[in-house]
Enzyme design. Structure first.
Site, PDB file in Angstrom:
ATOM      1  N   ASP A   1       0.835  -1.195   0.000  1.00  0.00           N
ATOM      2  CA  ASP A   1       0.000   0.000   0.000  1.00  0.00           C
ATOM      3  C   ASP A   1       0.874   1.250   0.000  1.00  0.00           C
ATOM      4  OD1 ASP A   1      -2.766  -1.018   0.184  1.00  0.00           O
ATOM      5  OD2 ASP A   1      -2.060  -1.904   2.060  1.00  0.00           O
TER       6      ASP A   1
ATOM      7  N   GLY B   1      -6.987   4.125   3.007  1.00  0.00           N
ATOM      8  CA  GLY B   1      -6.191   5.002   3.853  1.00  0.00           C
ATOM      9  C   GLY B   1      -5.638   4.365   5.106  1.00  0.00           C
ATOM     10  N   PHE B   2      -6.387   3.421   5.683  1.00  0.00           N
ATOM     11  CA  PHE B   2      -5.941   2.813   6.938  1.00  0.00           C
ATOM     12  C   PHE B   2      -6.304   1.336   6.958  1.00  0.00           C
ATOM     13  CE2 PHE B   2      -6.450   7.286   7.937  1.00  0.00           C
ATOM     14  CZ  PHE B   2      -5.278   7.563   8.643  1.00  0.00           C
TER      15      PHE B   2
ATOM     16  N   ASP C   1     -10.295  -5.452  -1.357  1.00  0.00           N
ATOM     17  CA  ASP C   1      -9.310  -4.977  -0.387  1.00  0.00           C
ATOM     18  C   ASP C   1     -10.034  -4.187   0.691  1.00  0.00           C
ATOM     19  OD1 ASP C   1      -7.203  -3.906   1.031  1.00  0.00           O
ATOM     20  OD2 ASP C   1      -6.387  -2.739  -0.633  1.00  0.00           O
ATOM     21  N   GLY C   2      -9.910  -4.654   1.940  1.00  0.00           N
ATOM     22  CA  GLY C   2     -10.483  -3.939   3.073  1.00  0.00           C
ATOM     23  C   GLY C   2     -11.370  -4.819   3.925  1.00  0.00           C
TER      24      GLY C   2
ATOM     25  N   GLY D   1      -4.929  -8.035   5.391  1.00  0.00           N
ATOM     26  CA  GLY D   1      -3.878  -7.442   6.208  1.00  0.00           C
ATOM     27  C   GLY D   1      -3.818  -8.034   7.595  1.00  0.00           C
ATOM     28  N   SER D   2      -4.638  -7.512   8.498  1.00  0.00           N
ATOM     29  CA  SER D   2      -4.618  -7.984   9.886  1.00  0.00           C
ATOM     30  C   SER D   2      -5.053  -9.435  10.000  1.00  0.00           C
ATOM     31  CB  SER D   2      -5.503  -7.091  10.759  1.00  0.00           C
ATOM     32  OG  SER D   2      -6.815  -7.005  10.240  1.00  0.00           O
TER      33      SER D   2
END
Length: 228
Positions: free
Chosen positions: A33, A140-141, A173-174, A195-196
């Site tokens: 990212d 963004g996060f 994604d997300g 991700g996490s």
């Protein structure tokens, strides 16, 4: 239909970046990212880090550019070693020209859409792309909750891909996790950024394998895949 898992190093320990990248070498891609603190309210990493990662590992890099002026900057990420480069539809001035330039330099060209951006205005651009990314959180996060309201948009995107007979990938994604990946796969996604759900575990490689199994099993019975 084969599914692909692309762990996001945004959720990794940046003080051990090379080690964290190698911890998921069983993945299909490493999702990088890139944020500029302008297009999104966060600042991450840029070309030099991508270049270093590309030298340090065998897993290809999937660079998601959440930046202004991707027309200017995206080609440098291909030159740095990225195997796939994603730019945002909301930021690109000339998306077709940019996609062609990325492809000409040897990488896969991908375009991302924020949650509020519809897919339909970009239907005619799809043949110029290798992948379309549907954001399932606001970019963004990391660590945000999955937006279920994006599932119909994933389905509509898959329908457009089928309508034009394209062999392109559909990435999400997300908030992708063991709790949400099956819904994404059923809706039509085949490339999953996590991700996490990967780096927040004790065994990132095992998490990748588990997510892949969930997505693959769902895809095998999904209507869109059976019709393909």
């Amino acid at each position: 239909m084969a599914v692909q898992i692309s762990p996001s190093i945004l959720s990794a320990d940046f003080s051990r970046l090379a080690e964290e990248a190698r911890a998921v070498e069983g993945a299909d891609w490493l999702h990088v990212d890139v944020m500029d603190n302008h297009f999104v309210p966060n600042l991450t990493l840029g070309v030099p880090v991508v270049e270093s990662l590309a030298r340090a590992m065998a897993t290809p890099l999937d660079c998601h550019l959440m930046i202004n002026s991707p027309d200017r900057w995206a080609p440098a990420y291909v030159e740095a070693g990225a195997g796939s480069v994603t730019f945002h539809a909301e930021a690109a001035a000339a998306p077709v020209r940019l996609a062609r330039e990325i492809r000409a330099k040897g990488a896969r060209a991908s375009m991302a859409l924020k949650p509020a951006t519809p897919i339909e205005p970009f239907e005619d651009l799809l043949p110029e792309l290798d992948m379309i990314l549907i954001m399932t959180v606001e970019p963004g996060f990391g660590g945000q909750a999955f937006l279920d309201i994006m599932l119909p948009k994933i389905r509509r995107t898959r329908e457009l891909i089928a309508k034009h007979g394209l062999e392109m990938w559909l990435q999400v994604d997300g908030g992708v996790s063991a709790d949400t990946i099956e819904r994404c796969a059923e809706a039509g996604a085949d490339v999953f950024v996590a991700g996490s759900a990967v780096y927040g575990t004790d065994d990132p490689a095992a998490a990748v394998r588990s997510l892949r199994t969930q997505a693959q099993e769902t895809t095998e019975t999904a209507g869109w895949a059976c019709d393909h």
